[in-house]
Design an enzyme around this catalytic site. Structure first.
Site, PDB file in Angstrom:
ATOM      1  N   TYR A 142       7.461  19.604  -8.390  1.00 21.42           N
ATOM      2  CA  TYR A 142       8.776  20.447  -8.788  1.00 21.42           C
ATOM      3  C   TYR A 142       9.215  20.755  -9.904  1.00 21.42           C
ATOM      4  O   TYR A 142       9.107  21.077 -10.928  1.00 21.42           O
ATOM      5  CB  TYR A 142       9.103  21.005  -8.154  1.00 21.42           C
ATOM      6  CG  TYR A 142      10.247  22.096  -8.170  1.00 21.42           C
ATOM      7  CD1 TYR A 142       9.998  23.449  -7.824  1.00 21.42           C
ATOM      8  CD2 TYR A 142      11.933  22.020  -8.689  1.00 21.42           C
ATOM      9  CE1 TYR A 142      10.746  24.610  -7.948  1.00 21.42           C
ATOM     10  CE2 TYR A 142      12.300  23.022  -8.854  1.00 21.42           C
ATOM     11  CZ  TYR A 142      12.177  24.096  -8.748  1.00 21.42           C
ATOM     12  OH  TYR A 142      12.263  25.225  -8.658  1.00 21.42           O
ATOM     13  N   SER A 177      13.840  25.947 -14.008  1.00 22.87           N
ATOM     14  CA  SER A 177      14.868  25.608 -13.379  1.00 22.87           C
ATOM     15  C   SER A 177      15.650  24.517 -13.743  1.00 22.87           C
ATOM     16  O   SER A 177      14.923  23.455 -14.914  1.00 22.87           O
ATOM     17  CB  SER A 177      14.282  25.222 -11.617  1.00 22.87           C
ATOM     18  OG  SER A 177      15.291  23.996 -11.473  1.00 22.87           O
TER      19      SER A 177
END
Length: 269
Positions: free
Chosen positions: A151, A138
């Protein structure tokens, strides 16, 4: 890299980006193994692509190990590994408020599952002097995701692991890539399957899949479906103090407006 005729294993391929990648690789002539913890979803995508479905939880070492053995057994090898399975649950009260279990789950999914797959598949790739290892991370692994420190931290670790693999094995015929998109219209962000983003910065899953294909063909390590992610990354590296101040101000505006829904964050970036 030649894709036609290759055997590709994609984790988390039952929906979203993984499903789009399964379709894109199939369109390029690859044979795809669809691995997902949801057996019904895995079978649906396998039927769509003419591939092979395997159901397993990648955070369960024993179950995942058996799934990897089954994947290899389907055609005798894996040429392309795409570690795509992921999650984002957030921490409304900040990073320090989240439990150890919350943090551990994120690292088990985004880092250890990828490492365990690589440990199983890499020796055969090295022996054949060919193969591709892809981690779908990501842009949070290059920057930061407001409201989800676990995350961000685990995606940073995923990028770092991919870099180490590229350094260690790039000279052995192994192509290593990491995919780092910004916002994508997936169920992970609250979008229905097939729903388009509400803004041009929220890409459809197909755009990420096309970026993967292009990156594999060109032999790129860093695959950025959003070009601006590279600009943000450079700005962060050049002036970390200003970057943090800007992100702090962005967080304050989001908190003030009560827009916790990630669909609305593109308005603030």
């Amino acid at each position: 890299m030649r894709i036609s005729g290759r055997i590709a294993l994609i984790t988390g391929a039952g929906q979203g980006i993984g499903r789009a990648m399964a379709k894109a690789l199939t369109a390029e002539g690859a044979l795809v193994i669809v691995l997902d913890r949801d057996e019904t979803a895995a079978r649906r995508v396998a039927e769509e692509t003419g591939g092979h479905a395997i159901a397993a939880d990648v955070t369960d070492p024993e179950a995942f190990g058996k799934a990897l053995d089954a994947a290899i057994g389907w055609r005798g090898r894996i040429d392309i590994l795409v570690s795509n399975a992921g999650m984002a649950t957030g921490e409304p009260d900040g990073a320090a408020s989240a439990s150890d279990a919350h943090w551990q789950k994120s690292f088990d999914l985004h880092v250890m599952a990828h490492l365990r797959a690589v440990r199983r598949l890499l020796p055969d790739m090295i022996a054949r002097e060919e193969g591709a290892i892809v981690n779908v991370a990501s842009a949070a692994g290059l920057l930061s995701q407001i409201g989800d420190a676990a995350y961000s931290a685990s995606k940073h670790a995923a990028v770092s692991l991919a870099q180490s693999l590229a350094i260690d094995h790039g000279g052995q015929g192994i192509q290593v890539s990491v995919v780092c998109p910004l916002y994508v219209a997936t169920p992970l962000l609250g979008y229905a399957e097939g729903e388009s983003g509400a803004h041009d910065r929220i890409l459809p899953v197909e755009a990420v899949a096309h970026s993967l294909i292009a990156g594999l063909r060109e032999g790129r390590f860093l695959i950025l479906p959003h070009e601006e992610a590279g600009l943000f990354f450079r700005k962060r590296a050049e002036d970390m103090e200003s970057w943090i101040k800007g992100m702090r101000a962005l967080r304050a505006r989001i908190t003030e407006d009560g827009e916790s829904d990630i669909k609305h964050l593109h308005r603030r970036i």
